[in-house]
Design a protein around this motif. Structure first.
Motif, PDB file in Angstrom:
ATOM      1  N   UNK A  15       0.613  46.607  38.224  1.00 51.09           N
ATOM      2  CA  UNK A  15      -0.020  46.086  37.015  1.00 51.09           C
ATOM      3  C   UNK A  15       0.905  45.163  36.214  1.00 51.09           C
ATOM      4  N   UNK A  16       2.197  45.383  36.296  1.00 55.64           N
ATOM      5  CA  UNK A  16       3.161  44.625  35.498  1.00 55.64           C
ATOM      6  C   UNK A  16       3.040  43.116  35.731  1.00 55.64           C
ATOM      7  N   UNK A  17       2.632  42.706  36.933  1.00 55.92           N
ATOM      8  CA  UNK A  17       2.534  41.267  37.198  1.00 55.92           C
ATOM      9  C   UNK A  17       1.445  40.607  36.351  1.00 55.92           C
ATOM     10  N   UNK A  23       3.407  35.881  35.640  1.00 56.75           N
ATOM     11  CA  UNK A  23       2.207  36.549  36.148  1.00 56.75           C
ATOM     12  C   UNK A  23       2.395  36.834  37.637  1.00 56.75           C
ATOM     13  N   UNK A  24       1.458  36.472  38.464  1.00 57.14           N
ATOM     14  CA  UNK A  24       1.591  36.771  39.894  1.00 57.14           C
ATOM     15  C   UNK A  24       1.983  35.541  40.715  1.00 57.14           C
ATOM     16  N   UNK A  25       2.451  34.507  40.056  1.00 63.03           N
ATOM     17  CA  UNK A  25       2.769  33.258  40.750  1.00 63.03           C
ATOM     18  C   UNK A  25       3.813  33.453  41.862  1.00 63.03           C
ATOM     19  N   UNK A  26       4.902  34.140  41.586  1.00 60.90           N
ATOM     20  CA  UNK A  26       5.968  34.329  42.575  1.00 60.90           C
ATOM     21  C   UNK A  26       6.005  35.745  43.124  1.00 60.90           C
ATOM     22  N   UNK A  27       4.959  36.486  42.898  1.00 59.86           N
ATOM     23  CA  UNK A  27       4.946  37.899  43.252  1.00 59.86           C
ATOM     24  C   UNK A  27       4.423  38.117  44.671  1.00 59.86           C
ATOM     25  N   UNK A  28       5.092  39.011  45.380  1.00 58.02           N
ATOM     26  CA  UNK A  28       4.597  39.463  46.678  1.00 58.02           C
ATOM     27  C   UNK A  28       5.202  40.823  46.992  1.00 58.02           C
ATOM     28  N   UNK A  29       4.514  41.578  47.798  1.00 58.10           N
ATOM     29  CA  UNK A  29       4.969  42.912  48.192  1.00 58.10           C
ATOM     30  C   UNK A  29       6.356  42.857  48.821  1.00 58.10           C
ATOM     31  N   UNK A  60      -7.876  36.329  36.136  1.00 56.07           N
ATOM     32  CA  UNK A  60      -7.273  35.152  36.754  1.00 56.07           C
ATOM     33  C   UNK A  60      -6.171  35.420  37.752  1.00 56.07           C
ATOM     34  N   UNK A  61      -6.004  36.661  38.175  1.00 55.95           N
ATOM     35  CA  UNK A  61      -4.977  36.982  39.172  1.00 55.95           C
ATOM     36  C   UNK A  61      -5.501  36.607  40.562  1.00 55.95           C
ATOM     37  N   UNK A  62      -4.579  36.436  41.493  1.00 57.87           N
ATOM     38  CA  UNK A  62      -4.979  36.045  42.840  1.00 57.87           C
ATOM     39  C   UNK A  62      -5.389  37.222  43.716  1.00 57.87           C
ATOM     40  N   UNK A  63      -5.130  38.432  43.249  1.00 60.51           N
ATOM     41  CA  UNK A  63      -5.424  39.607  44.067  1.00 60.51           C
ATOM     42  C   UNK A  63      -5.747  40.782  43.154  1.00 60.51           C
ATOM     43  N   UNK A  64      -6.213  41.868  43.769  1.00 58.43           N
ATOM     44  CA  UNK A  64      -6.448  43.111  43.044  1.00 58.43           C
ATOM     45  C   UNK A  64      -5.101  43.767  42.733  1.00 58.43           C
TER      46      UNK A  64
END
Length: 126
Positions: A15-17, A23-29, A60-64
């Motif tokens: 959720x923090x992203x 936001x989730x721009x540079x985020x990945x597992x 507006x996030x790219x994923x759940x």
């Protein structure tokens, strides 16, 4: 989780992203794999599930939440308990994107989602 285990499902795992500066721009597992894997393994060791939350999409996030790669990893590790929530704060958002959630769960290898009644899981075929 090591200090408090009186729960059935871990919600908002990434959720923090939603509120981070990027936001989730540079985020990945993969970037946080060691942390997420430790969390997932601890959940599984204790018979806990995770929540697939569809709320990020409407924001507006790219994923759940959690992202699809975390869902896949949880399933790969043997996880089966997955609930679905929409993070609805208005009645028109109740069950938002649930049909897409079902597709994502199936693509990650899940055959069921979970409902709880008095803390007892019931598995519902997707």
């Amino acid at each position: 989780m090591k200090k408090f285990s009186n729960f059935d499902v871990y919600g908002h795992l990434d959720y923090v992203v939603r509120y981070g500066p990027n936001r989730d721009r540079d985020y990945c597992y993969e970037k946080y794999r060691d942390i997420f894997d430790e969390i997932l393994e601890t959940l599984l060791e204790n018979g806990k599930g995770i929540e697939l939350n569809t709320g990020g999409i409407k924001r507006g996030m790219k994923d759940f939440h959690p992202c699809t790669d975390i869902l896949k990893r949880y399933r790969q590790l043997g996880g089966e308990i997955v609930t679905v929530g929409s993070d609805a704060h208005d009645t028109d958002q109740i069950a938002a994107s649930f049909s897409r959630a079902a597709e994502v769960l199936q693509s990650c290898g899940f055959r069921y989602y979970t409902l709880f009644q008095n803390r007892t899981p019931e598995f519902i075929r997707i």
